[in-house]
Write a protein that holds these residues in place. Sequence first.
Motif, PDB file in Angstrom:
ATOM      1  N   ASN A  37       0.828  -1.211   0.000  1.00 39.24           N
ATOM      2  CA  ASN A  37       0.000   0.000   0.000  1.00 39.24           C
ATOM      3  C   ASN A  37       0.859   1.257   0.000  1.00 39.24           C
ATOM      4  OD1 ASN A  37      -2.426  -1.409  -0.023  1.00 39.24           O
ATOM      5  ND2 ASN A  37      -2.557  -1.501   2.214  1.00 39.24           N
ATOM      6  N   GLU A  38       1.974   1.223   0.748  1.00 36.49           N
ATOM      7  CA  GLU A  38       2.881   2.369   0.764  1.00 36.49           C
ATOM      8  C   GLU A  38       3.514   2.577  -0.607  1.00 36.49           C
ATOM      9  OE1 GLU A  38       3.555   4.600   3.082  1.00 36.49           O
ATOM     10  OE2 GLU A  38       2.115   3.741   4.486  1.00 36.49           O
ATOM     11  N   ILE A  39       3.902   1.472  -1.238  1.00 32.59           N
ATOM     12  CA  ILE A  39       4.500   1.569  -2.574  1.00 32.59           C
ATOM     13  C   ILE A  39       3.497   2.145  -3.562  1.00 32.59           C
ATOM     14  CG2 ILE A  39       5.384   0.216  -4.514  1.00 32.59           C
ATOM     15  CD1 ILE A  39       6.603  -1.697  -2.431  1.00 32.59           C
ATOM     16  N   LEU A  40       2.290   1.612  -3.538  1.00 32.44           N
ATOM     17  CA  LEU A  40       1.263   2.082  -4.473  1.00 32.44           C
ATOM     18  C   LEU A  40       0.899   3.539  -4.214  1.00 32.44           C
ATOM     19  CD1 LEU A  40      -1.090  -1.038  -4.541  1.00 32.44           C
ATOM     20  CD2 LEU A  40       0.496  -0.296  -6.318  1.00 32.44           C
ATOM     21  N   ALA A  41       0.938   3.937  -2.937  1.00 36.26           N
ATOM     22  CA  ALA A  41       0.567   5.311  -2.599  1.00 36.26           C
ATOM     23  C   ALA A  41       1.648   6.310  -2.986  1.00 36.26           C
ATOM     24  CB  ALA A  41       0.269   5.420  -1.103  1.00 36.26           C
ATOM     25  N   ASN A  42       2.897   5.860  -3.050  1.00 39.71           N
ATOM     26  CA  ASN A  42       4.004   6.796  -3.270  1.00 39.71           C
ATOM     27  C   ASN A  42       4.692   6.641  -4.619  1.00 39.71           C
ATOM     28  OD1 ASN A  42       4.437   8.280  -0.525  1.00 39.71           O
ATOM     29  ND2 ASN A  42       4.144   6.141   0.040  1.00 39.71           N
ATOM     30  N   THR A  43       4.350   5.621  -5.382  1.00 35.97           N
ATOM     31  CA  THR A  43       4.984   5.460  -6.681  1.00 35.97           C
ATOM     32  C   THR A  43       4.561   6.588  -7.620  1.00 35.97           C
ATOM     33  OG1 THR A  43       5.253   4.002  -8.584  1.00 35.97           O
ATOM     34  CG2 THR A  43       3.111   3.975  -7.515  1.00 35.97           C
ATOM     35  N   PRO A  44       5.478   7.076  -8.459  1.00 35.74           N
ATOM     36  CA  PRO A  44       5.092   8.107  -9.434  1.00 35.74           C
ATOM     37  C   PRO A  44       4.260   7.547 -10.581  1.00 35.74           C
ATOM     38  CG  PRO A  44       7.393   7.500  -9.719  1.00 35.74           C
ATOM     39  CD  PRO A  44       6.923   6.803  -8.480  1.00 35.74           C
ATOM     40  N   ALA A  45       4.178   6.220 -10.677  1.00 28.50           N
ATOM     41  CA  ALA A  45       3.373   5.606 -11.734  1.00 28.50           C
ATOM     42  C   ALA A  45       1.901   5.609 -11.345  1.00 28.50           C
ATOM     43  CB  ALA A  45       3.849   4.185 -12.001  1.00 28.50           C
ATOM     44  N   VAL A  46       1.039   5.538 -12.345  1.00 27.28           N
ATOM     45  CA  VAL A  46      -0.402   5.423 -12.136  1.00 27.28           C
ATOM     46  C   VAL A  46      -0.750   3.936 -12.147  1.00 27.28           C
ATOM     47  CG1 VAL A  46      -2.668   5.941 -13.095  1.00 27.28           C
ATOM     48  CG2 VAL A  46      -0.856   7.654 -13.197  1.00 27.28           C
ATOM     49  N   VAL A  47      -1.410   3.452 -11.081  1.00 30.17           N
ATOM     50  CA  VAL A  47      -1.750   2.037 -10.949  1.00 30.17           C
ATOM     51  C   VAL A  47      -3.262   1.916 -10.789  1.00 30.17           C
ATOM     52  CG1 VAL A  47      -1.320  -0.093  -9.669  1.00 30.17           C
ATOM     53  CG2 VAL A  47       0.478   1.649  -9.826  1.00 30.17           C
ATOM     54  N   TYR A  48      -3.852   0.927 -11.456  1.00 31.98           N
ATOM     55  CA  TYR A  48      -5.310   0.814 -11.448  1.00 31.98           C
ATOM     56  C   TYR A  48      -5.714  -0.603 -11.840  1.00 31.98           C
ATOM     57  CZ  TYR A  48      -3.852   1.724 -16.207  1.00 31.98           C
ATOM     58  OH  TYR A  48      -3.167   1.684 -17.392  1.00 31.98           O
ATOM     59  N   THR A  49      -6.940  -0.983 -11.464  1.00 24.64           N
ATOM     60  CA  THR A  49      -7.556  -2.224 -11.943  1.00 24.64           C
ATOM     61  C   THR A  49      -8.976  -1.906 -12.381  1.00 24.64           C
ATOM     62  OG1 THR A  49      -8.385  -2.869  -9.752  1.00 24.64           O
ATOM     63  CG2 THR A  49      -6.178  -3.623 -10.364  1.00 24.64           C
ATOM     64  N   LYS A  50      -9.427  -2.612 -13.431  1.00 22.10           N
ATOM     65  CA  LYS A  50     -10.791  -2.443 -13.950  1.00 22.10           C
ATOM     66  C   LYS A  50     -11.371  -3.826 -14.204  1.00 22.10           C
ATOM     67  CE  LYS A  50      -8.861   1.287 -16.774  1.00 22.10           C
ATOM     68  NZ  LYS A  50      -8.725   1.810 -18.152  1.00 22.10           N
ATOM     69  N   ASN A  51     -12.658  -3.974 -13.942  1.00 22.63           N
ATOM     70  CA  ASN A  51     -13.293  -5.255 -14.224  1.00 22.63           C
ATOM     71  C   ASN A  51     -13.542  -5.400 -15.721  1.00 22.63           C
ATOM     72  OD1 ASN A  51     -15.621  -3.788 -14.835  1.00 22.63           O
ATOM     73  ND2 ASN A  51     -16.561  -4.164 -12.830  1.00 22.63           N
ATOM     74  N   ALA A  52     -14.120  -6.529 -16.103  1.00 22.29           N
ATOM     75  CA  ALA A  52     -14.303  -6.808 -17.528  1.00 22.29           C
ATOM     76  C   ALA A  52     -15.197  -5.784 -18.208  1.00 22.29           C
ATOM     77  CB  ALA A  52     -14.868  -8.215 -17.708  1.00 22.29           C
ATOM     78  N   ALA A  53     -16.062  -5.129 -17.443  1.00 26.41           N
ATOM     79  CA  ALA A  53     -16.951  -4.116 -18.011  1.00 26.41           C
ATOM     80  C   ALA A  53     -16.283  -2.749 -18.095  1.00 26.41           C
ATOM     81  CB  ALA A  53     -18.229  -4.022 -17.181  1.00 26.41           C
ATOM     82  N   GLY A  54     -15.027  -2.660 -17.630  1.00 24.59           N
ATOM     83  CA  GLY A  54     -14.306  -1.394 -17.699  1.00 24.59           C
ATOM     84  C   GLY A  54     -14.495  -0.509 -16.492  1.00 24.59           C
ATOM     85  N   GLN A  55     -15.153  -1.013 -15.445  1.00 19.07           N
ATOM     86  CA  GLN A  55     -15.370  -0.218 -14.237  1.00 19.07           C
ATOM     87  C   GLN A  55     -14.149  -0.317 -13.317  1.00 19.07           C
ATOM     88  OE1 GLN A  55     -18.947  -2.403 -13.210  1.00 19.07           O
ATOM     89  NE2 GLN A  55     -20.187  -0.544 -13.506  1.00 19.07           N
ATOM     90  N   TYR A  56     -13.754   0.812 -12.778  1.00 24.05           N
ATOM     91  CA  TYR A  56     -12.584   0.845 -11.906  1.00 24.05           C
ATOM     92  C   TYR A  56     -12.881   0.130 -10.594  1.00 24.05           C
ATOM     93  CZ  TYR A  56      -9.897   4.050 -14.821  1.00 24.05           C
ATOM     94  OH  TYR A  56      -9.175   4.609 -15.837  1.00 24.05           O
ATOM     95  N   GLU A  57     -11.959  -0.774 -10.213  1.00 19.99           N
ATOM     96  CA  GLU A  57     -12.028  -1.446  -8.921  1.00 19.99           C
ATOM     97  C   GLU A  57     -11.019  -0.857  -7.934  1.00 19.99           C
ATOM     98  OE1 GLU A  57     -13.372  -5.927 -10.323  1.00 19.99           O
ATOM     99  OE2 GLU A  57     -11.250  -5.524  -9.926  1.00 19.99           O
ATOM    100  N   TYR A  58      -9.938  -0.308  -8.481  1.00 15.48           N
ATOM    101  CA  TYR A  58      -8.900   0.269  -7.619  1.00 15.48           C
ATOM    102  C   TYR A  58      -8.102   1.286  -8.430  1.00 15.48           C
ATOM    103  CZ  TYR A  58      -4.444   0.896  -5.259  1.00 15.48           C
ATOM    104  OH  TYR A  58      -3.342   1.457  -4.687  1.00 15.48           O
TER     105      TYR A  58
END
Length: 510
Positions: free
Chosen positions: A120-141
């Motif tokens: 969580n710390e890595i994801l919160a502080n990384t300069p990259a954009v990180v995301y997940t989407k379900n098969a319908a294209g809706q953001y999960e994270y």
Amino acid sequence: MPELAQFFNAAGCALVMTDEAHVIREINDHAGQLIGSPRSQIVGQHFRDFIYIHETELISGNPLAYRGTLTPHGKDHFPIKISSRPWISGDVRGAIHTLEDLRDQHAALRQARRLEQNLNEILANTPAVVYTKNAAGQYEYVNQRFLDLFHLTMETVIGKTDYDIFPLSDAQAFRENDVSVLNQGRPIQLEEVAPHDDGPHSYVSIKFPLKDEHGNVRAVAGISTDVTELRRAHLLEQDVQAAALVQAQLYPHAKIDFPGYEMAGVARPSQYASGDYYDFIPHGPGKMCVVVGDVSGHGLASALIMVETRSILHACLEDHEDLSLVAERLNRYLFRDTPEQQFVTFFMAEINHETQTLSYFSAGHPSWLIDGHGQRRSLATTTPPLGLIETLPCSTTHLPFLPGDMLFVATDGIPEAYSASGQMFGWERTVQQILDHRDKSPEEILEKLIQRVEEFQSGNVRRAEADQSPSRKPIHFEDDLTAVLVKHQYAPASVEPSCRKRFPLSGWLV
């Protein structure tokens, strides 16, 4: 109860038998090892003397299972799971308890929590954009970087699609890439463009499928890195390299044809482009101008000023024969066109083939005259560097330049080169290198000089030269290295050689 005792000892887990009063009636070897005491010290003791049951932490109802704490004799307590079943033997009633050591599980759980926290710390502080989407294209994270860049909150993103967040053309491109991952079922790397406050930004995205427990692709995860600045830097580097190629063409390339003289120059930029300059410019019949300049600073800005200096100089030499007038006009242009505090150290000498003389002006730039016997003279500076003040009176100094004489001019990158021990190369070493190889051609002499400086900077110096003083200077990075050398080989047949005694000998060194 021989059958029960046999069952206890054959069991592969820790078993404890208690009566209705919770007094321990029997244990097996596993329980004794877990409790840390022999059977004789455990049987007859109250169950609660060793084990505390957290009755509010019911794990299951059939059989009853609770979390508890076991306190071994003389040791720290640790977590256990207690599963209890009733038993009846004649008039005796009680329970059989199975004890399970939870220390490894708790350690694994703590480790998993630490890993989750780290992630969580890595994801919160990384300069990259990180995301997940379900098969319908809706953001999960999405991570914090995503929220910050696009001025969103987690509540306004989760469950939404790209069409709810981005312009239609961008959303359509994102969706097509996501669908490609879903259909192929494998990671892909691609370039994407996302809108920012200051305009479109380029991203390198790695998108990969997320699968369920049956191995079916259920979602898409992505890690997108902003490479806009890298792209700009790469384009700038390409421009600088192109500028360096153009600048390199401005140095003399063909062998200089000036009867009775050999001359050569060398320029080694510390970066792609250099603020150093040298030139050999014919200036009327039997005359040759030798020029060396050094723009303050380094890199592209200094290189641009160097190119301007060269252009102005060539124009001025076409209009004026007097070097003093050339210097004054060059200074006015540089004062007008260069930034404040930017300046150019500059040396120009005119060699007269017929009179065997050298006329020069030096705007804060060191130079040396060496005769055929190895005597050397540092030529005096005649004016401050160019470009600092608008009106700069310039004067020209005239000296004999006889067969066997050499004119040597270099920029400060050579004497100010530092060794690994922090020792400066210095003018003494610089000029001595010229003297040590004066029987060679100018090209060979300069090549030997540059080679010696590079060896000095890389640390390949004689131990005797290493500076061991505690106050030695810090190591400096390499500067631009530029030098020219002119050797007077012979006198023209139609001219009676001039005599050195016509000129003052003050300033000559052995």
